[in-house]
Design a protein around this motif. Structure first.
Motif, PDB file in Angstrom:
ATOM      1  N   GLY A  41       0.829  -1.199   0.000  1.00 47.71           N
ATOM      2  CA  GLY A  41       0.000   0.000   0.000  1.00 47.71           C
ATOM      3  C   GLY A  41       0.864   1.249   0.000  1.00 47.71           C
ATOM      4  O   GLY A  41       0.552   2.236  -0.676  1.00 47.71           O
ATOM      5  N   SER A  42       1.949   1.205   0.759  1.00 49.92           N
ATOM      6  CA  SER A  42       2.869   2.353   0.773  1.00 49.92           C
ATOM      7  C   SER A  42       3.394   2.623  -0.626  1.00 49.92           C
ATOM      8  O   SER A  42       3.498   3.777  -1.068  1.00 49.92           O
ATOM      9  N   GLY A  56       2.890   4.742   5.950  1.00 48.36           N
ATOM     10  CA  GLY A  56       2.817   4.509   4.507  1.00 48.36           C
ATOM     11  C   GLY A  56       2.154   5.647   3.750  1.00 48.36           C
ATOM     12  O   GLY A  56       2.401   5.830   2.554  1.00 48.36           O
ATOM     13  N   VAL A  62      -7.428   9.755   3.687  1.00 51.35           N
ATOM     14  CA  VAL A  62      -7.250   8.429   4.304  1.00 51.35           C
ATOM     15  C   VAL A  62      -8.597   8.000   4.881  1.00 51.35           C
ATOM     16  O   VAL A  62      -9.122   8.652   5.783  1.00 51.35           O
ATOM     17  N   ALA A 115      -6.226   1.920   1.958  1.00 48.66           N
ATOM     18  CA  ALA A 115      -5.570   0.746   2.554  1.00 48.66           C
ATOM     19  C   ALA A 115      -6.459   0.073   3.603  1.00 48.66           C
ATOM     20  O   ALA A 115      -6.470  -1.150   3.724  1.00 48.66           O
TER      21      ALA A 115
HETATM   22  C1  LIG Z   1      -4.082   4.054   6.118  1.00 49.18           C
HETATM   23  C2  LIG Z   1      -2.910   3.263   5.603  1.00 49.18           C
HETATM   24  N1  LIG Z   1      -2.205   3.747   4.580  1.00 49.18           N
HETATM   25  C3  LIG Z   1      -1.159   3.091   4.080  1.00 49.18           C
HETATM   26  C4  LIG Z   1      -0.754   1.886   4.610  1.00 49.18           C
HETATM   27  C5  LIG Z   1       0.437   1.215   4.046  1.00 49.18           C
HETATM   28  O1  LIG Z   1       0.138  -0.052   3.534  1.00 49.18           O
HETATM   29  P1  LIG Z   1       1.270  -1.174   3.462  1.00 49.18           P
HETATM   30  O2  LIG Z   1       1.505  -1.680   4.842  1.00 49.18           O
HETATM   31  O3  LIG Z   1       0.686  -2.203   2.552  1.00 49.18           O
HETATM   32  O4  LIG Z   1       2.475  -0.546   2.897  1.00 49.18           O
HETATM   33  C6  LIG Z   1      -1.454   1.329   5.673  1.00 49.18           C
HETATM   34  C7  LIG Z   1      -1.037   0.056   6.283  1.00 49.18           C
HETATM   35  O5  LIG Z   1      -1.203  -0.202   7.447  1.00 49.18           O
HETATM   36  C8  LIG Z   1      -2.573   2.037   6.198  1.00 49.18           C
HETATM   37  O6  LIG Z   1      -3.271   1.555   7.219  1.00 49.18           O
END
Ligand SMILES: Cc1ncc(COP(=O)(O)O)c(C=O)c1O
Length: 404
Positions: free
Chosen positions: A67-68, A95, A138, A166
């Protein structure tokens, strides 16, 4: 300290999930017959994109490693210049902000709505400057942001809207799946999400401006379509691989069922908690669908005789899977921000005069208050109504017992 109850109200363990089974095994079994596990035109990754588009009909999709990574790719596609700003929520995962900083941009934190825990469009408006290039919405815990207001704001200022989905697989704003309203939808398959493949993500857009070049930002700026190697920009390798895709596609086929159950569980908890004094359930805007990755509520601590830690301890003693708070502080209070320690103890964007941002002076009082008085209740799709009724009864009992 209260004495532990002889028999807790929630007298059974947290229902456990079987997350992977025949569907994943079938995909992985087919995959090991393949001669290559590379993502480009790989059968598993192709199937993943087909299945993803059944849920999220977006023209340009790049399946990536996390997700990041998906968020970093979206930010990179904006081609920020050093010091350009992206407005983001202060209660989120790192992330959300990592990619902004790697692109030499500046995360600008805006405050939250006290009941949805999502960006407050009025505060976002106040934080827009001539350097703002995007708003990153978000959808915390699976509750959709006010995308109507945020997309109007983005249009008004000619800036992009990036949706961080995410935590919000299956959530909808006024019936539209999250990720479709903004310029980019960014999704995570990390192990802890509604659906998972260990690690993975997707970034997707309908934009004819950003879409055609999207994949280059996650694949070393190589052009897989035309072939050849002549990178025109700096871009990392954020590719997915066939094993991840194989599991992810099987997981996506279960999404609707998982979300329907979680949605039901979350709504049921909210209705059952209506009589619990001092307990403030999350608010979902009319017409929106919350997909409850977790269940976060707030306590009106003035109505209790003890601090939050003791309330949580009493809940745990009654068998409720509750924790005090969510992330330890707002993101701008993390040491990496307080020390502006982004690149070997320096922050080139600021050192070169592209920004005057000082994270030691940032304040988002609502977000800070939320983290000081919230509780997170575990929620999953295996929880029966009977189990959730016990949880709600335990919360109500504890709230009455420890209330003023
Ligand atoms: C709101 C949010 N954004 C981004 C991410 C990043 O995702 P990833 O862990 O797959 O890199 C997360 C992961 O916990 C998240 O909760």
């Amino acid at each position: 300290m209260s004495t532990p109850p002889a028999r807790p109200i929630v007298d059974e363990p947290v229902p456990s999930l079987t997350r992977w089974g025949a569907e994943e095994l079938a995909r992985l079994t087919a995959m090991v017959q393949q001669s290559s596990l590379f993502y480009w035109k790989g059968p598993q990754t192709t199937a993943l994109l087909d299945e993803f588009r059944r849920h999220y009909p977006l023209k340009y999709c790049f399946p990536c490693s996390s997700g990041s990574a998906s968020l970093h790719i979206a930010v990179a596609a904006l081609r920020l210049r050093p010091g350009d700003e992206v407005i983001v929520a202060p209660i989120t995962d790192m992330g959300s902000v990592i990619g902004i900083l790697y692109q030499q941009g500046v995360p600008v934190f805006a405050d939250l709505d006290p009941h949805t825990y999502n960006l407050d469009p009025a505060d976002v408006r106040r934080r827009i400057t001539g350097k703002t290039r995007a708003i990153m919405a978000v959808h915390l815990a699976g509750n959709p942001c006010d995308l109507t207001a945020l997309s109007a704001l983005a249009r008004e200022h000619n800036i992009a809207l990036i949706e961080d989905c995410a935590q919000s697989w299956g959530a909808r704003h006024l019936g539209t799946p999250v990720g479709l309203i903004g310029d980019f939808g960014c999704y995570s398959f990390n192990d802890f999400k509604h659906i998972a493949c260990g690690d993975g993500g997707i970034v997707a857009t309908n934009s004819e401006h950003y879409g055609p070049g999207l994949s280059k930002w996650g694949d070393k700026s190589y052009d897989r379509v035309a072939g050849g190697r002549a990178p025109e920009e700096l871009a990392p390798n954020y590719r997915i691989s066939e094993p991840q895709s194989a599991v992810a596609v099987a997981q996506l086929t279960k999404l609707n069922d998982i979300v329907a159950r979680r949605h039901h569980a979350g709504e049921l908890l909210t209705s059952l908690l209506a009589g619990a004094p001092g307990v403030i359930p999350p608010r979902v805007a009319a017409g929106d669908t919350h997909s409850y990755w977790f269940y976060m509520l707030r306590l009106d601590l003035a109505q209790f005789t003890v601090p939050r830690g003791e309330i949580t301890a009493a809940l745990n003693a009654e068998g409720v899977p509750a924790t005090s708070g969510y992330i330890p502080t707002t993101v701008y209070r993390y040491p990496v921000f307080q020390n502006h320690n982004f690149f070997g103890g320096t922050w080139p964007a600021r050192d070169a005069g592209h920004t005057a941002m000082d994270y030691r002076t940032v304040s988002c009082p609502v977000a800070e208050a939320i983290l000081n008085d919230c509780l997170v209740l575990k929620l999953n799709e295996a929880m029966s109504d009977a189990y959730l009724e016990k949880v709600a009864r335990a919360v109500t009992t504890v709230a009455r017992r420890l209330g003023k």
